[in-house]
Design a protein around this motif. Structure first.
Motif, PDB file in Angstrom:
ATOM      1  N   GLU A  58      38.219  48.656  30.097  1.00  0.00           N
ATOM      2  CA  GLU A  58      38.055  48.472  31.538  1.00  0.00           C
ATOM      3  C   GLU A  58      36.589  48.551  31.955  1.00  0.00           C
ATOM      4  O   GLU A  58      36.167  47.907  32.912  1.00  0.00           O
ATOM      5  CB  GLU A  58      38.876  49.514  32.296  1.00  0.00           C
ATOM      6  CG  GLU A  58      38.903  49.277  33.780  1.00  0.00           C
ATOM      7  CD  GLU A  58      39.847  50.213  34.512  1.00  0.00           C
ATOM      8  OE1 GLU A  58      39.908  50.076  35.738  1.00  0.00           O
ATOM      9  OE2 GLU A  58      40.508  51.043  33.870  1.00  0.00           O
ATOM     10  N   LYS A  59      35.783  49.286  31.195  1.00  0.00           N
ATOM     11  CA  LYS A  59      34.354  49.406  31.556  1.00  0.00           C
ATOM     12  C   LYS A  59      33.624  48.069  31.468  1.00  0.00           C
ATOM     13  O   LYS A  59      32.606  47.875  32.118  1.00  0.00           O
ATOM     14  CB  LYS A  59      33.663  50.468  30.710  1.00  0.00           C
ATOM     15  CG  LYS A  59      33.536  50.129  29.236  1.00  0.00           C
ATOM     16  CD  LYS A  59      32.911  51.272  28.457  1.00  0.00           C
ATOM     17  CE  LYS A  59      32.686  50.960  27.017  1.00  0.00           C
ATOM     18  NZ  LYS A  59      33.863  50.706  26.222  1.00  0.00           N
ATOM     19  N   SER A  60      34.163  47.125  30.713  1.00  0.00           N
ATOM     20  CA  SER A  60      33.566  45.789  30.638  1.00  0.00           C
ATOM     21  C   SER A  60      34.354  44.741  31.421  1.00  0.00           C
ATOM     22  O   SER A  60      33.771  43.821  31.976  1.00  0.00           O
ATOM     23  CB  SER A  60      33.478  45.332  29.175  1.00  0.00           C
ATOM     24  OG  SER A  60      32.576  46.139  28.454  1.00  0.00           O
ATOM     25  N   TYR A  61      35.691  44.876  31.441  1.00  0.00           N
ATOM     26  CA  TYR A  61      36.546  43.838  32.016  1.00  0.00           C
ATOM     27  C   TYR A  61      37.165  44.217  33.363  1.00  0.00           C
ATOM     28  O   TYR A  61      37.785  43.386  34.001  1.00  0.00           O
ATOM     29  CB  TYR A  61      37.673  43.484  31.038  1.00  0.00           C
ATOM     30  CG  TYR A  61      37.170  42.781  29.809  1.00  0.00           C
ATOM     31  CD1 TYR A  61      36.955  41.409  29.801  1.00  0.00           C
ATOM     32  CD2 TYR A  61      36.882  43.487  28.647  1.00  0.00           C
ATOM     33  CE1 TYR A  61      36.487  40.766  28.678  1.00  0.00           C
ATOM     34  CE2 TYR A  61      36.412  42.849  27.514  1.00  0.00           C
ATOM     35  CZ  TYR A  61      36.215  41.492  27.531  1.00  0.00           C
ATOM     36  OH  TYR A  61      35.748  40.856  26.419  1.00  0.00           O
ATOM     37  N   GLY A  62      37.018  45.459  33.802  1.00  0.00           N
ATOM     38  CA  GLY A  62      37.626  45.900  35.046  1.00  0.00           C
ATOM     39  C   GLY A  62      37.002  45.239  36.267  1.00  0.00           C
ATOM     40  O   GLY A  62      35.926  44.630  36.195  1.00  0.00           O
ATOM     41  N   PRO A  63      37.677  45.359  37.425  1.00  0.00           N
ATOM     42  CA  PRO A  63      37.143  44.787  38.662  1.00  0.00           C
ATOM     43  C   PRO A  63      35.708  45.251  38.916  1.00  0.00           C
ATOM     44  O   PRO A  63      35.398  46.431  38.776  1.00  0.00           O
ATOM     45  CB  PRO A  63      38.102  45.314  39.737  1.00  0.00           C
ATOM     46  CG  PRO A  63      39.388  45.544  38.998  1.00  0.00           C
ATOM     47  CD  PRO A  63      38.972  46.018  37.630  1.00  0.00           C
ATOM     48  N   GLY A  64      34.836  44.294  39.223  1.00  0.00           N
ATOM     49  CA  GLY A  64      33.443  44.600  39.488  1.00  0.00           C
ATOM     50  C   GLY A  64      32.575  44.741  38.251  1.00  0.00           C
ATOM     51  O   GLY A  64      31.362  44.937  38.351  1.00  0.00           O
ATOM     52  N   LYS A  65      33.157  44.623  37.068  1.00  0.00           N
ATOM     53  CA  LYS A  65      32.396  44.784  35.813  1.00  0.00           C
ATOM     54  C   LYS A  65      31.937  43.416  35.294  1.00  0.00           C
ATOM     55  O   LYS A  65      32.364  42.370  35.741  1.00  0.00           O
ATOM     56  CB  LYS A  65      33.246  45.497  34.754  1.00  0.00           C
ATOM     57  CG  LYS A  65      33.750  46.855  35.203  1.00  0.00           C
ATOM     58  CD  LYS A  65      32.604  47.789  35.528  1.00  0.00           C
ATOM     59  CE  LYS A  65      33.141  49.147  35.957  1.00  0.00           C
ATOM     60  NZ  LYS A  65      32.122  50.052  36.383  1.00  0.00           N
ATOM     61  N   ALA A  66      31.054  43.464  34.303  1.00  0.00           N
ATOM     62  CA  ALA A  66      30.359  42.268  33.819  1.00  0.00           C
ATOM     63  C   ALA A  66      31.289  41.119  33.414  1.00  0.00           C
ATOM     64  O   ALA A  66      31.007  39.963  33.713  1.00  0.00           O
ATOM     65  CB  ALA A  66      29.460  42.639  32.636  1.00  0.00           C
ATOM     66  N   TYR A  67      32.389  41.422  32.727  1.00  0.00           N
ATOM     67  CA  TYR A  67      33.233  40.356  32.193  1.00  0.00           C
ATOM     68  C   TYR A  67      34.518  40.152  32.992  1.00  0.00           C
ATOM     69  O   TYR A  67      35.434  39.469  32.534  1.00  0.00           O
ATOM     70  CB  TYR A  67      33.564  40.617  30.721  1.00  0.00           C
ATOM     71  CG  TYR A  67      32.321  40.646  29.871  1.00  0.00           C
ATOM     72  CD1 TYR A  67      31.454  39.555  29.849  1.00  0.00           C
ATOM     73  CD2 TYR A  67      31.992  41.757  29.116  1.00  0.00           C
ATOM     74  CE1 TYR A  67      30.298  39.574  29.090  1.00  0.00           C
ATOM     75  CE2 TYR A  67      30.838  41.787  28.351  1.00  0.00           C
ATOM     76  CZ  TYR A  67      29.994  40.696  28.341  1.00  0.00           C
ATOM     77  OH  TYR A  67      28.864  40.714  27.595  1.00  0.00           O
ATOM     78  N   HIS A  68      34.588  40.711  34.188  1.00  0.00           N
ATOM     79  CA  HIS A  68      35.810  40.574  34.978  1.00  0.00           C
ATOM     80  C   HIS A  68      36.101  39.111  35.339  1.00  0.00           C
ATOM     81  O   HIS A  68      37.259  38.736  35.531  1.00  0.00           O
ATOM     82  CB  HIS A  68      35.756  41.437  36.244  1.00  0.00           C
ATOM     83  CG  HIS A  68      37.069  41.496  36.936  1.00  0.00           C
ATOM     84  ND1 HIS A  68      37.345  40.766  38.065  1.00  0.00           N
ATOM     85  CD2 HIS A  68      38.216  42.166  36.633  1.00  0.00           C
ATOM     86  CE1 HIS A  68      38.598  41.000  38.433  1.00  0.00           C
ATOM     87  NE2 HIS A  68      39.146  41.841  37.584  1.00  0.00           N
ATOM     88  N   LYS A  69      35.074  38.267  35.377  1.00  0.00           N
ATOM     89  CA  LYS A  69      35.300  36.844  35.687  1.00  0.00           C
ATOM     90  C   LYS A  69      36.136  36.148  34.613  1.00  0.00           C
ATOM     91  O   LYS A  69      36.670  35.069  34.844  1.00  0.00           O
ATOM     92  CB  LYS A  69      33.971  36.113  35.860  1.00  0.00           C
ATOM     93  CG  LYS A  69      33.251  36.507  37.132  1.00  0.00           C
ATOM     94  CD  LYS A  69      31.966  35.749  37.311  1.00  0.00           C
ATOM     95  CE  LYS A  69      31.333  36.161  38.625  1.00  0.00           C
ATOM     96  NZ  LYS A  69      30.151  35.412  38.944  1.00  0.00           N
ATOM     97  N   LEU A  70      36.255  36.751  33.428  1.00  0.00           N
ATOM     98  CA  LEU A  70      37.068  36.178  32.357  1.00  0.00           C
ATOM     99  C   LEU A  70      38.531  36.603  32.457  1.00  0.00           C
ATOM    100  O   LEU A  70      39.401  35.991  31.846  1.00  0.00           O
ATOM    101  CB  LEU A  70      36.527  36.611  30.991  1.00  0.00           C
ATOM    102  CG  LEU A  70      35.093  36.202  30.658  1.00  0.00           C
ATOM    103  CD1 LEU A  70      34.682  36.784  29.311  1.00  0.00           C
ATOM    104  CD2 LEU A  70      34.927  34.697  30.674  1.00  0.00           C
ATOM    105  N   VAL A  71      38.806  37.651  33.200  1.00  0.00           N
ATOM    106  CA  VAL A  71      40.140  38.247  33.252  1.00  0.00           C
ATOM    107  C   VAL A  71      41.096  37.360  34.048  1.00  0.00           C
ATOM    108  O   VAL A  71      40.730  36.757  35.048  1.00  0.00           O
ATOM    109  CB  VAL A  71      40.052  39.668  33.864  1.00  0.00           C
ATOM    110  CG1 VAL A  71      41.434  40.249  34.114  1.00  0.00           C
ATOM    111  CG2 VAL A  71      39.240  40.582  32.965  1.00  0.00           C
ATOM    112  N   GLY A  72      42.328  37.289  33.545  1.00  0.00           N
ATOM    113  CA  GLY A  72      43.359  36.521  34.233  1.00  0.00           C
ATOM    114  C   GLY A  72      43.274  35.028  33.999  1.00  0.00           C
ATOM    115  O   GLY A  72      43.890  34.250  34.717  1.00  0.00           O
TER     116      GLY A  72
END
Length: 133
Positions: A58-72
């Motif tokens: 979550e520290k990389s992919y969570g909301p507001g984190k660097a890689y969240h644009k890849l999620v979903g």
């Protein structure tokens, strides 16, 4: 597959490799989009139709984190182009993040390398239903 430069396969990788992919649950791209840590608390990233659970990072992919644009999303195209998002086309539409049809061989190799990266670290939890449009 694992040359002298590669790491040994992880336990997660070995589990992913032994999965019966046909027995995995399937998600539509719309259902996948809800696994974004907000609508549904899980964080899912798909590549070439397989869905990886990246919630533990979550520290990389969570909301507001660097890689969240890849999620979903199914992000093969983004990874092949080394981008976090795609530019809109002249007609205003955003290209499909999963469409690999016009990627060059070098870019497709990058996608395959990312698949190994994800398989080593994150469990495969579903597959994407094919769109019949």
């Amino acid at each position: 597959m694992f040359g002298s430069k590669s790491k040994e396969p992880t336990e997660i990788f070995l589990k992913n490799e032994s999965l019966d992919l046909d027995s995995l649950p399937s998600l539509s791209r719309q259902q996948l989009s809800k696994h974004n840590g907000v609508e549904i608390p899980k964080l899912y990233v798909a590549i070439k139709g397989l869905v990886y659970d990246v919630t533990e990072n979550e520290k990389s992919y969570g909301p507001g984190k660097a890689y969240h644009k890849l999620v979903g999303k199914d992000v093969g195209r983004l990874l092949g182009l080394n981008r976090l998002q795609l530019k809109e086309e002249e007609d205003g539409r955003i290209p499909n993040t999963w469409d690999l049809s016009d990627l060059e061989e070098k870019q497709l190799k990058i996608v395959e390398d990312w698949i190994v990266f994800f398989k080593m670290r994150y469990p495969i939890v579903a597959r994407i239903e094919e769109d019949h449009q």
